[in-house]
Enzyme design. Structure first.
Site, PDB file in Angstrom:
ATOM      1  N   PRO A 105       4.732  31.516  82.044  1.00 31.46           N
ATOM      2  CA  PRO A 105       5.482  30.612  82.863  1.00 31.46           C
ATOM      3  C   PRO A 105       6.055  29.301  82.475  1.00 31.46           C
ATOM      4  O   PRO A 105       5.610  28.706  81.449  1.00 31.46           O
ATOM      5  CB  PRO A 105       3.943  30.023  83.732  1.00 31.46           C
ATOM      6  CG  PRO A 105       3.034  31.004  83.270  1.00 31.46           C
ATOM      7  CD  PRO A 105       3.326  31.873  82.127  1.00 31.46           C
ATOM      8  N   ASN A 106       7.003  29.078  83.110  1.00 31.01           N
ATOM      9  CA  ASN A 106       8.116  27.763  82.964  1.00 31.01           C
ATOM     10  C   ASN A 106       8.941  27.894  81.591  1.00 31.01           C
ATOM     11  O   ASN A 106       9.534  27.244  81.475  1.00 31.01           O
ATOM     12  CB  ASN A 106       7.064  26.437  82.946  1.00 31.01           C
ATOM     13  CG  ASN A 106       6.414  26.155  84.427  1.00 31.01           C
ATOM     14  OD1 ASN A 106       6.947  26.500  85.238  1.00 31.01           O
ATOM     15  ND2 ASN A 106       5.243  26.325  84.306  1.00 31.01           N
TER      16      ASN A 106
ATOM     17  N   ARG B  86      13.329  21.650  80.402  1.00 34.97           N
ATOM     18  CA  ARG B  86      12.081  21.381  80.508  1.00 34.97           C
ATOM     19  C   ARG B  86      11.446  20.490  79.415  1.00 34.97           C
ATOM     20  O   ARG B  86      11.517  20.932  78.493  1.00 34.97           O
ATOM     21  CB  ARG B  86      11.263  22.673  80.658  1.00 34.97           C
ATOM     22  CG  ARG B  86       9.854  22.417  80.988  1.00 34.97           C
ATOM     23  CD  ARG B  86       8.870  23.844  80.649  1.00 34.97           C
ATOM     24  NE  ARG B  86       7.521  23.492  80.601  1.00 34.97           N
ATOM     25  CZ  ARG B  86       6.622  24.118  80.049  1.00 34.97           C
ATOM     26  NH1 ARG B  86       6.857  25.333  79.484  1.00 34.97           N
ATOM     27  NH2 ARG B  86       5.355  23.960  80.202  1.00 34.97           N
TER      28      ARG B  86
ATOM     29  N   TYR C 285       9.920  20.207  74.196  1.00 29.33           N
ATOM     30  CA  TYR C 285      10.258  21.693  73.904  1.00 29.33           C
ATOM     31  C   TYR C 285      11.340  21.967  73.232  1.00 29.33           C
ATOM     32  O   TYR C 285      11.830  23.189  73.014  1.00 29.33           O
ATOM     33  CB  TYR C 285      10.024  22.552  75.189  1.00 29.33           C
ATOM     34  CG  TYR C 285       8.584  22.433  75.668  1.00 29.33           C
ATOM     35  CD1 TYR C 285       7.614  23.153  75.115  1.00 29.33           C
ATOM     36  CD2 TYR C 285       8.437  21.918  76.851  1.00 29.33           C
ATOM     37  CE1 TYR C 285       6.309  23.127  75.465  1.00 29.33           C
ATOM     38  CE2 TYR C 285       6.982  21.743  77.595  1.00 29.33           C
ATOM     39  CZ  TYR C 285       6.057  22.301  76.763  1.00 29.33           C
ATOM     40  OH  TYR C 285       4.641  22.263  77.181  1.00 29.33           O
TER      41      TYR C 285
ATOM     42  N   ASN D  68       4.010  33.921  73.640  1.00 26.22           N
ATOM     43  CA  ASN D  68       3.716  32.317  74.159  1.00 26.22           C
ATOM     44  C   ASN D  68       3.345  32.502  75.619  1.00 26.22           C
ATOM     45  O   ASN D  68       4.083  32.503  76.307  1.00 26.22           O
ATOM     46  CB  ASN D  68       5.221  31.599  74.114  1.00 26.22           C
ATOM     47  CG  ASN D  68       4.737  30.240  74.142  1.00 26.22           C
ATOM     48  OD1 ASN D  68       3.727  29.757  74.834  1.00 26.22           O
ATOM     49  ND2 ASN D  68       5.820  29.119  74.197  1.00 26.22           N
TER      50      ASN D  68
ATOM     51  N   ALA E 198       1.072  27.946  79.729  1.00 26.07           N
ATOM     52  CA  ALA E 198      -0.058  27.163  80.317  1.00 26.07           C
ATOM     53  C   ALA E 198      -1.121  28.391  80.600  1.00 26.07           C
ATOM     54  O   ALA E 198      -2.406  27.855  80.645  1.00 26.07           O
ATOM     55  CB  ALA E 198       0.151  26.684  81.672  1.00 26.07           C
TER      56      ALA E 198
ATOM     57  N   GLU F 280       0.470  34.675  68.369  1.00 23.07           N
ATOM     58  CA  GLU F 280       0.540  33.602  69.465  1.00 23.07           C
ATOM     59  C   GLU F 280       1.560  32.439  68.993  1.00 23.07           C
ATOM     60  O   GLU F 280       1.191  31.963  68.041  1.00 23.07           O
ATOM     61  CB  GLU F 280      -0.866  32.936  69.759  1.00 23.07           C
ATOM     62  CG  GLU F 280      -1.041  32.059  70.910  1.00 23.07           C
ATOM     63  CD  GLU F 280      -2.442  31.623  71.044  1.00 23.07           C
ATOM     64  OE1 GLU F 280      -3.331  31.938  70.536  1.00 23.07           O
ATOM     65  OE2 GLU F 280      -2.549  30.591  71.920  1.00 23.07           O
TER      66      GLU F 280
ATOM     67  N   HIS G 222       3.149  28.737  70.118  1.00 27.82           N
ATOM     68  CA  HIS G 222       3.334  27.488  71.026  1.00 27.82           C
ATOM     69  C   HIS G 222       4.546  26.609  70.193  1.00 27.82           C
ATOM     70  O   HIS G 222       4.428  26.251  68.964  1.00 27.82           O
ATOM     71  CB  HIS G 222       2.178  26.700  71.207  1.00 27.82           C
ATOM     72  CG  HIS G 222       0.980  27.363  71.741  1.00 27.82           C
ATOM     73  ND1 HIS G 222       1.105  27.640  73.116  1.00 27.82           N
ATOM     74  CD2 HIS G 222      -0.015  28.219  71.078  1.00 27.82           C
ATOM     75  CE1 HIS G 222      -0.080  28.520  73.260  1.00 27.82           C
ATOM     76  NE2 HIS G 222      -0.773  28.886  72.394  1.00 27.82           N
TER      77      HIS G 222
ATOM     78  N   ARG H 204      -1.866  17.368  71.836  1.00 23.69           N
ATOM     79  CA  ARG H 204      -1.386  16.935  73.090  1.00 23.69           C
ATOM     80  C   ARG H 204      -2.794  16.877  73.718  1.00 23.69           C
ATOM     81  O   ARG H 204      -3.774  16.620  73.317  1.00 23.69           O
ATOM     82  CB  ARG H 204      -0.506  18.017  73.789  1.00 23.69           C
ATOM     83  CG  ARG H 204       0.840  18.348  73.065  1.00 23.69           C
ATOM     84  CD  ARG H 204       1.649  19.280  73.453  1.00 23.69           C
ATOM     85  NE  ARG H 204       2.192  18.807  74.766  1.00 23.69           N
ATOM     86  CZ  ARG H 204       2.588  19.602  75.676  1.00 23.69           C
ATOM     87  NH1 ARG H 204       2.967  20.976  75.211  1.00 23.69           N
ATOM     88  NH2 ARG H 204       3.009  19.418  77.003  1.00 23.69           N
TER      89      ARG H 204
HETATM   90  C1  DQA Z   1       3.331  25.929  75.301  1.00 27.35           C
HETATM   91  C2  DQA Z   1       2.293  24.618  75.409  1.00 27.35           C
HETATM   92  C3  DQA Z   1       1.447  24.919  76.604  1.00 27.35           C
HETATM   93  O1  DQA Z   1       0.289  24.075  76.673  1.00 27.35           O
HETATM   94  C4  DQA Z   1       2.219  24.617  77.850  1.00 27.35           C
HETATM   95  O2  DQA Z   1       1.333  25.018  79.078  1.00 27.35           O
HETATM   96  C5  DQA Z   1       3.421  25.514  77.714  1.00 27.35           C
HETATM   97  C6  DQA Z   1       4.181  25.748  76.727  1.00 27.35           C
HETATM   98  C7  DQA Z   1       4.101  25.605  74.001  1.00 27.35           C
HETATM   99  O3  DQA Z   1       4.811  26.475  73.806  1.00 27.35           O
HETATM  100  O4  DQA Z   1       4.163  24.685  73.444  1.00 27.35           O
HETATM  101  O5  DQA Z   1       4.091  26.012  78.922  1.00 27.35           O
HETATM  102  O6  DQA Z   1       2.701  27.191  75.172  1.00 27.35           O
END
Ligand code: DQA
Length: 144
Positions: free
Chosen positions: A10-11, A18, A23, A74, A77, A98, A100, A107
């Site tokens: 998501p997102n 964003r 990011y 990735n 959330a 995985e 991020h 964070r």
């Molecule tokens: C994320 C970190 C997550 O906590 C966050 O909700 C994201 C992106 C990252 O790539 O740093 O959407 O996975």
């Protein structure tokens, strides 16, 4: 060529727009283009997909069984909430990386735990979008 599934949750479709201070300014298309190019170099066929929906991601992970040799994910959330993504990955046979973009451990507290890390063969956090390339190289090593 061995197929690698590159999944973003998501997102992450909004990458570049964003919270660029967290990011970065690269878009998801940029990330996919550089992973695809690196894949060609490594002899891996990268298939990238993004969804804002948990069940769709679960479906894609299930469909990857017997088709893809590795998954880079990735979960965004959903890392912090999704047992169903963990369960789907637990049925996948190959290596799982995985990624991020941000360092989730630096964070908010709720980001410190990821369900997916209980299955991942490697976890990369805080290397910006470079983390995707590192994950791809690591999968190549694990497959060798
Ligand atoms: C994320 C970190 C997550 O906590 C966050 O909700 C994201 C992106 C990252 O790539 O740093 O959407 O996975």
């Amino acid at each position: 060529m061995d197929k690698i599934l590159l999944l973003n949750g998501p997102n992450l479709n909004l990458l570049g727009q964003r919270q660029p201070e967290i990011y970065g300014s690269e878009t998801l298309d940029d990330v996919v283009a550089s992973c695809t190019a690196l894949g060609v170099e490594l002899g891996l066929d990268v298939h990238a997909r993004q969804s804002n929906h948990e069940g769709v991601l679960v479906d894609w992970i299930q469909e990857a069984r017997g088709v893809a040799v590795g998954i880079i994910i990735n979960p965004a959330a959903l890392s912090h909430t999704s047992v169903s993504i963990l369960d789907a990955l637990n049925v996948f046979e190959g290596p799982v990386m995985e990624v991020h973009i941000s360092n989730i451990h630096k964070r908010e507290r709720f980001r410190h735990h990821s369900y997916v890390s209980g299955r991942a063969d490697g976890v990369i956090a805080g290397f910006g979008t470079d983390g995707y390339g590192f994950a791809l190289r690591r999968i190549k090593t694990l497959l060798a």
